[in-house]
Design a protein around this motif. Sequence first.
Motif, PDB file in Angstrom:
ATOM      1  N   SER A 217      -9.020  -1.370  -4.287  1.00 58.66           N
ATOM      2  CA  SER A 217      -9.865  -2.222  -5.120  1.00 58.66           C
ATOM      3  C   SER A 217      -9.325  -3.651  -5.172  1.00 58.66           C
ATOM      4  O   SER A 217     -10.099  -4.613  -5.179  1.00 58.66           O
ATOM      5  CB  SER A 217     -10.034  -1.639  -6.517  1.00 58.66           C
ATOM      6  OG  SER A 217      -8.801  -1.398  -7.109  1.00 58.66           O
ATOM      7  N   LEU A 218      -7.996  -3.823  -5.180  1.00 58.33           N
ATOM      8  CA  LEU A 218      -7.438  -5.177  -5.112  1.00 58.33           C
ATOM      9  C   LEU A 218      -7.756  -5.834  -3.773  1.00 58.33           C
ATOM     10  O   LEU A 218      -8.040  -7.033  -3.718  1.00 58.33           O
ATOM     11  CB  LEU A 218      -5.928  -5.146  -5.348  1.00 58.33           C
ATOM     12  CG  LEU A 218      -5.463  -4.922  -6.778  1.00 58.33           C
ATOM     13  CD1 LEU A 218      -3.948  -4.769  -6.839  1.00 58.33           C
ATOM     14  CD2 LEU A 218      -5.925  -6.035  -7.704  1.00 58.33           C
ATOM     15  N   ASN A 219      -7.728  -5.058  -2.694  1.00 56.77           N
ATOM     16  CA  ASN A 219      -8.105  -5.613  -1.394  1.00 56.77           C
ATOM     17  C   ASN A 219      -9.561  -6.061  -1.377  1.00 56.77           C
ATOM     18  O   ASN A 219      -9.890  -7.096  -0.793  1.00 56.77           O
ATOM     19  CB  ASN A 219      -7.860  -4.584  -0.282  1.00 56.77           C
ATOM     20  CG  ASN A 219      -6.444  -4.619   0.231  1.00 56.77           C
ATOM     21  OD1 ASN A 219      -5.883  -5.686   0.456  1.00 56.77           O
ATOM     22  ND2 ASN A 219      -5.834  -3.458   0.391  1.00 56.77           N
TER      23      ASN A 219
ATOM     24  N   ILE B 213      -1.141 -13.711  -8.827  1.00 61.50           N
ATOM     25  CA  ILE B 213      -0.896 -14.571  -9.984  1.00 61.50           C
ATOM     26  C   ILE B 213      -2.093 -15.483 -10.232  1.00 61.50           C
ATOM     27  O   ILE B 213      -2.500 -15.684 -11.382  1.00 61.50           O
ATOM     28  CB  ILE B 213       0.410 -15.372  -9.793  1.00 61.50           C
ATOM     29  CG1 ILE B 213       1.608 -14.417  -9.853  1.00 61.50           C
ATOM     30  CG2 ILE B 213       0.544 -16.473 -10.839  1.00 61.50           C
ATOM     31  CD1 ILE B 213       2.928 -15.026  -9.485  1.00 61.50           C
ATOM     32  N   GLU B 214      -2.682 -16.013  -9.163  1.00 68.94           N
ATOM     33  CA  GLU B 214      -3.856 -16.876  -9.311  1.00 68.94           C
ATOM     34  C   GLU B 214      -5.065 -16.105  -9.825  1.00 68.94           C
ATOM     35  O   GLU B 214      -5.938 -16.671 -10.477  1.00 68.94           O
ATOM     36  CB  GLU B 214      -4.192 -17.547  -7.980  1.00 68.94           C
ATOM     37  CG  GLU B 214      -3.197 -18.606  -7.571  1.00 68.94           C
ATOM     38  CD  GLU B 214      -3.434 -19.135  -6.163  1.00 68.94           C
ATOM     39  OE1 GLU B 214      -4.323 -18.609  -5.461  1.00 68.94           O
ATOM     40  OE2 GLU B 214      -2.723 -20.068  -5.779  1.00 68.94           O
TER      41      GLU B 214
ATOM     42  N   LEU C  58      -8.505 -10.777 -12.696  1.00 65.19           N
ATOM     43  CA  LEU C  58      -9.134  -9.714 -11.904  1.00 65.19           C
ATOM     44  C   LEU C  58      -8.207  -8.514 -11.746  1.00 65.19           C
ATOM     45  O   LEU C  58      -8.640  -7.365 -11.860  1.00 65.19           O
ATOM     46  CB  LEU C  58      -9.529 -10.236 -10.518  1.00 65.19           C
ATOM     47  CG  LEU C  58     -10.709 -11.193 -10.440  1.00 65.19           C
ATOM     48  CD1 LEU C  58     -10.931 -11.635  -9.007  1.00 65.19           C
ATOM     49  CD2 LEU C  58     -11.957 -10.561 -10.997  1.00 65.19           C
ATOM     50  N   ALA C  59      -6.927  -8.777 -11.502  1.00 60.98           N
ATOM     51  CA  ALA C  59      -5.967  -7.677 -11.339  1.00 60.98           C
ATOM     52  C   ALA C  59      -5.822  -6.890 -12.633  1.00 60.98           C
ATOM     53  O   ALA C  59      -5.792  -5.654 -12.624  1.00 60.98           O
ATOM     54  CB  ALA C  59      -4.615  -8.223 -10.883  1.00 60.98           C
ATOM     55  N   SER C  60      -5.768  -7.581 -13.752  1.00 58.74           N
ATOM     56  CA  SER C  60      -5.626  -6.909 -15.041  1.00 58.74           C
ATOM     57  C   SER C  60      -6.874  -6.091 -15.376  1.00 58.74           C
ATOM     58  O   SER C  60      -6.777  -4.952 -15.843  1.00 58.74           O
ATOM     59  CB  SER C  60      -5.359  -7.943 -16.133  1.00 58.74           C
ATOM     60  OG  SER C  60      -5.142  -7.313 -17.356  1.00 58.74           O
TER      61      SER C  60
END
Length: 199
Positions: free
Chosen positions: A113-115, A128-129, A133-135
């Motif tokens: 999903s991160l990809n 970090i940018e 979205l990651a959280s």
Amino acid sequence: MAPNMSLFSINAILLLSADDGSRILAKYYSPPHIPTNMGTDYPGAQPYTSLKDQKAFEKGLLEKTTKQTNDIILYDNRIVVYKAESDVMLYVVGGADENEVMLYNVVLALRDSLNILLKNSVDKRTLIENYDLASLCLDEIIDDGIILETDPVVIASRVSRPPAQDVPNMQGIDLSEEGLLKIYQFGKQKLGERLRQGL
């Protein structure tokens, strides 16, 4: 049915820098309702309650996994499944009696999903940018240590755009001073009518 079965299968999800071991994103979970008279010996119990304990666990975990080639280890009486992506290590930590395949599906869902969300650019700087979205991605996969979803396409679609029914239709609304005055007059008129009718 085993007496220790619980939905609270995830103790932590960690995204650490493979270079220096710094924390990019870490979420530690514990059940919201702690069973009485159990101490810390219950399914989903969180052994790392202080930041110092968490940092020591993360440091030791990174040291142990950077030299390994497999995807699963038993560390500090916890099952840890992990994946390396560019300069980032993705970890899913569960209890010693958890199902390894289920935990592995969670780490794969996180990676995939991160990809999708970051357009195949999962590295420290991009994470970090795009911290929001990651959280949100982690929150769609896990809630209080309970696995909610492992399909990366579904997770990415929930994170990247809001559901259509929750987005108000803002077309045709005049937000100028004159338009807002008309809205105010309309509301005042409707309130007056309601008050005259006795609500």
